[in-house]
Motif scaffolding. Structure first.
Motif, short mmCIF file in Angstrom:
data_model
loop_
_atom_site.label_atom_id
_atom_site.label_comp_id
_atom_site.label_asym_id
_atom_site.label_seq_id
_atom_site.Cartn_x
_atom_site.Cartn_y
_atom_site.Cartn_z
N VAL A 47 22.07 1.15 -9.20
CA VAL A 47 22.21 1.02 -7.76
C VAL A 47 22.41 2.57 -7.33
CG1 VAL A 47 23.55 0.31 -5.87
CG2 VAL A 47 23.12 -1.26 -7.83
N PRO A 48 21.92 3.29 -6.42
CA PRO A 48 21.89 4.53 -5.91
C PRO A 48 23.23 4.48 -5.10
CG PRO A 48 20.34 3.40 -4.70
CD PRO A 48 20.74 2.50 -5.67
N VAL A 49 24.50 4.45 -5.45
CA VAL A 49 25.69 4.73 -4.90
C VAL A 49 26.30 6.07 -5.53
CG1 VAL A 49 26.93 3.57 -6.74
CG2 VAL A 49 28.02 3.63 -4.36
N TYR A 50 26.75 6.90 -4.35
CA TYR A 50 27.25 8.19 -4.55
C TYR A 50 28.62 8.29 -3.70
CZ TYR A 50 25.00 9.63 -0.18
OH TYR A 50 24.56 9.92 1.37
N ALA A 51 29.51 9.27 -4.06
CA ALA A 51 30.84 9.52 -3.32
C ALA A 51 30.63 10.70 -2.61
CB ALA A 51 31.72 9.72 -4.50
N GLU A 52 31.37 10.82 -1.49
CA GLU A 52 31.49 12.26 -0.67
C GLU A 52 33.00 12.57 -0.68
OE1 GLU A 52 29.32 12.36 3.00
OE2 GLU A 52 27.51 12.51 2.07
N THR A 53 33.18 13.77 -0.88
CA THR A 53 34.61 14.00 -0.62
C THR A 53 35.05 14.48 0.81
OG1 THR A 53 34.15 16.22 -1.34
CG2 THR A 53 34.58 14.77 -3.23
N GLY A 54 36.28 14.66 0.87
CA GLY A 54 36.83 15.10 2.01
C GLY A 54 37.42 13.86 2.62
N PRO A 55 38.17 14.44 4.08
CA PRO A 55 38.86 13.23 4.68
C PRO A 55 38.17 12.19 5.20
CG PRO A 55 39.29 15.52 5.59
CD PRO A 55 38.28 15.70 4.65
N ASP A 56 36.91 12.37 5.41
CA ASP A 56 35.74 11.25 6.01
C ASP A 56 35.06 10.99 4.88
OD1 ASP A 56 36.87 11.38 8.67
OD2 ASP A 56 35.44 13.04 9.16
N GLY A 57 35.43 11.07 3.60
CA GLY A 57 34.53 10.67 2.62
C GLY A 57 34.73 9.29 2.07
N GLY A 58 34.18 8.97 1.04
CA GLY A 58 34.00 7.59 0.60
C GLY A 58 32.80 7.48 -0.13
N TYR A 59 32.38 6.06 -0.47
CA TYR A 59 31.38 5.75 -1.09
C TYR A 59 30.32 5.17 -0.29
CZ TYR A 59 33.98 5.97 -5.27
OH TYR A 59 34.95 6.45 -6.42
N GLN A 60 29.06 5.37 -0.52
CA GLN A 60 28.03 4.93 0.08
C GLN A 60 26.73 4.71 -0.51
OE1 GLN A 60 27.90 8.55 2.94
NE2 GLN A 60 25.84 8.03 3.20
N LEU A 61 25.73 4.21 0.09
CA LEU A 61 24.36 3.56 -0.59
C LEU A 61 23.49 4.97 -0.36
CD1 LEU A 61 24.10 0.03 -0.40
CD2 LEU A 61 24.93 1.33 -2.62
N MET A 62 22.29 5.31 -0.98
CA MET A 62 21.50 6.04 -0.60
C MET A 62 20.87 5.50 0.56
SD MET A 62 18.33 7.76 -2.99
CE MET A 62 19.70 8.52 -4.19
N ASP A 63 20.31 6.44 1.44
CA ASP A 63 19.56 5.83 2.56
C ASP A 63 18.51 4.98 2.43
OD1 ASP A 63 21.68 6.92 4.30
OD2 ASP A 63 20.32 8.89 4.81
N GLY A 64 18.24 4.09 3.01
CA GLY A 64 17.18 3.31 2.78
C GLY A 64 16.98 2.07 1.67
N TYR A 65 18.34 2.27 1.09
CA TYR A 65 18.61 1.21 -0.38
C TYR A 65 18.97 -0.09 0.40
CZ TYR A 65 19.97 -1.24 -4.38
OH TYR A 65 20.34 -2.14 -5.42
N ARG A 66 18.38 -1.12 0.00
CA ARG A 66 18.86 -2.37 0.26
C ARG A 66 18.60 -3.36 -0.77
NH1 ARG A 66 19.98 -3.94 5.28
NH2 ARG A 66 19.31 -6.17 5.00
N THR A 67 19.57 -4.29 -1.00
CA THR A 67 19.63 -5.21 -2.09
C THR A 67 18.99 -6.59 -1.45
OG1 THR A 67 20.79 -6.46 -3.82
CG2 THR A 67 21.86 -5.84 -1.72
N ARG A 68 18.28 -7.35 -2.33
CA ARG A 68 17.73 -8.46 -2.05
C ARG A 68 18.66 -9.64 -2.58
NH1 ARG A 68 13.14 -8.68 0.64
NH2 ARG A 68 11.79 -6.77 0.75
N LEU A 69 19.66 -9.26 -3.30
CA LEU A 69 20.63 -10.09 -3.92
C LEU A 69 21.25 -10.56 -2.86
CD1 LEU A 69 21.30 -11.24 -6.74
CD2 LEU A 69 23.14 -9.56 -6.78
N THR A 70 21.01 -11.73 -2.02
CA THR A 70 21.50 -12.46 -0.95
C THR A 70 21.51 -13.89 -1.07
OG1 THR A 70 19.60 -12.68 0.25
CG2 THR A 70 21.02 -10.60 0.69
#
Length: 322
Positions: A47-70
């Motif tokens: 799963v293309p998940v990555y972290a960004e540091t800083g006050p507004d940072g956090g985890y997010q998925l790579m743009d355009g990625y969507r799971t079909r596990l629904t």
């Protein structure tokens, strides 16, 4: 358990975008350390998940990625009708399933529809109980709901107010649960009637099961039951003497429709100008709370338990104002 949590974490990031470990932990009911491990597991699974540091940072998925596990589980699908009712869902033990179902629904919706659903949640909220009323305790609600799902016969000890006050034992076939103005009611056979869940002192599911009546429509039964009750065709009543001022105040105390029903039962004036009438009686405490607001313009004559309740309350009040 962990697999379900990983799916929930993935759907949270997909639906809401960047989220900090603390916010993810709060949503999932775990510690931030557990979130760190879960994110590592998702990344290891591709799963293309990555972290960004800083006050507004956090985890997010790579743009355009969507799971079909629904895919929805049976329990989550059964809870969908309660997605707008968080408190009743929690009372029925479905709070976690509702949250998971909402996440999966949000992930499955196209972006424009998903944005619209978010706007709706931000703008509409249903609060079932009336003003200044707390939800009454319903300790037997979960047991009633479980028996209802499984079509099991139940034995209940039920506190009733009429025809004679007391506790009775009944064998019931649960057909539905209804939330009306913050109050839960059980609809049950074999003679289909309604029972206030808060008045069930004990509920024991039996091994015996039953077949639901063909064609039974809970919504239609409840609509007809409410109409019949509010038209005064069924339900218990209290006999009350009223002054002209008391009669005039009834719409504010009971509501316009109930006041019209009372007006149809008014008897001619006595020598003192009082008139007798029948007042709808949902329960003794509920009726007493309304009739006490009429003060000296109302006198309850029956049933005996309501008379006793009124007298005890008035005497207690008098002791506060010597």
């Amino acid at each position: 358990m962990r697999a379900s949590r990983l799916v929930s974490l993935l759907l949270l990031l997909q639906n809401r975008g960047r989220m900090s470990a603390a916010k993810l932990a709060a949503e999932l009911g775990v510690t931030p350390r557990t979130v760190y491990r879960d994110v590592e597991a998702l990344a290891a699974a591709g799963v293309p998940v990555y972290a960004e540091t800083g006050p507004d940072g956090g985890y997010q998925l790579m743009d355009g990625y969507r799971t079909r596990l629904t895919g929805l589980t049976a329990g989550e699908a059964g809870s969908l009708f309660l997605t707008g009712l968080p408190q009743p869902a929690a009372e029925l033990g479905l709070g976690a399933q509702v949250a998971a179902a909402e996440l999966k629904l949000m992930a499955a919706l196209p972006t424009p529809y998903r944005d619209a659903s978010v706007r709706i949640r931000q703008r509409f909220h249903l609060d079932a109980p009336g003003w200044y009323r707390e939800a009454e305790p319903v300790p037997q609600l979960l047991a009633a709901a479980e028996a209802l799902w499984q079509d099991k016969v139940v034995e209940v000890r039920y506190r009733r107010w009429s025809p004679e006050p007391g506790v009775v034992t009944r064998r019931l076939r649960p057909l539905g649960l209804v939330l009306k103005a913050g109050v839960w009611y059980l609809v049950a056979g074999p003679r289909v009637r309604t029972y206030r869940v808060a008045n069930i002192e004990r509920l024991t599911p039996l091994e015996e099961t039953f077949t639901r009546p063909d064609g039974f429509d809970l919504a239609e039964f409840w609509r007809a039951n409410v109409e019949s009750y509010e038209d005064g065709e069924t339900g218990e009543t209290a006999i009350v003497r009223l002054t002209p001022a008391g009669i005039e105040a009834l719409p504010d105390i009971l509501g316009p429709r109930a006041a019209r029903l009372v007006a149809r039962t008014l008897e001619p004036e006595d020598a003192e100008g009082w008139r007798r009438a029948r007042v709808p009686l949902e329960s003794v405490p509920h009726a007493a709370a309304g009739l006490l607001r009429l003060g000296a313009d109302a006198q309850v004559l029956a049933p005996a338990d309501l008379v006793a309740h009124m007298g005890a309350t008035i005497r207690a009040m008098a002791r506060l104002y010597p």
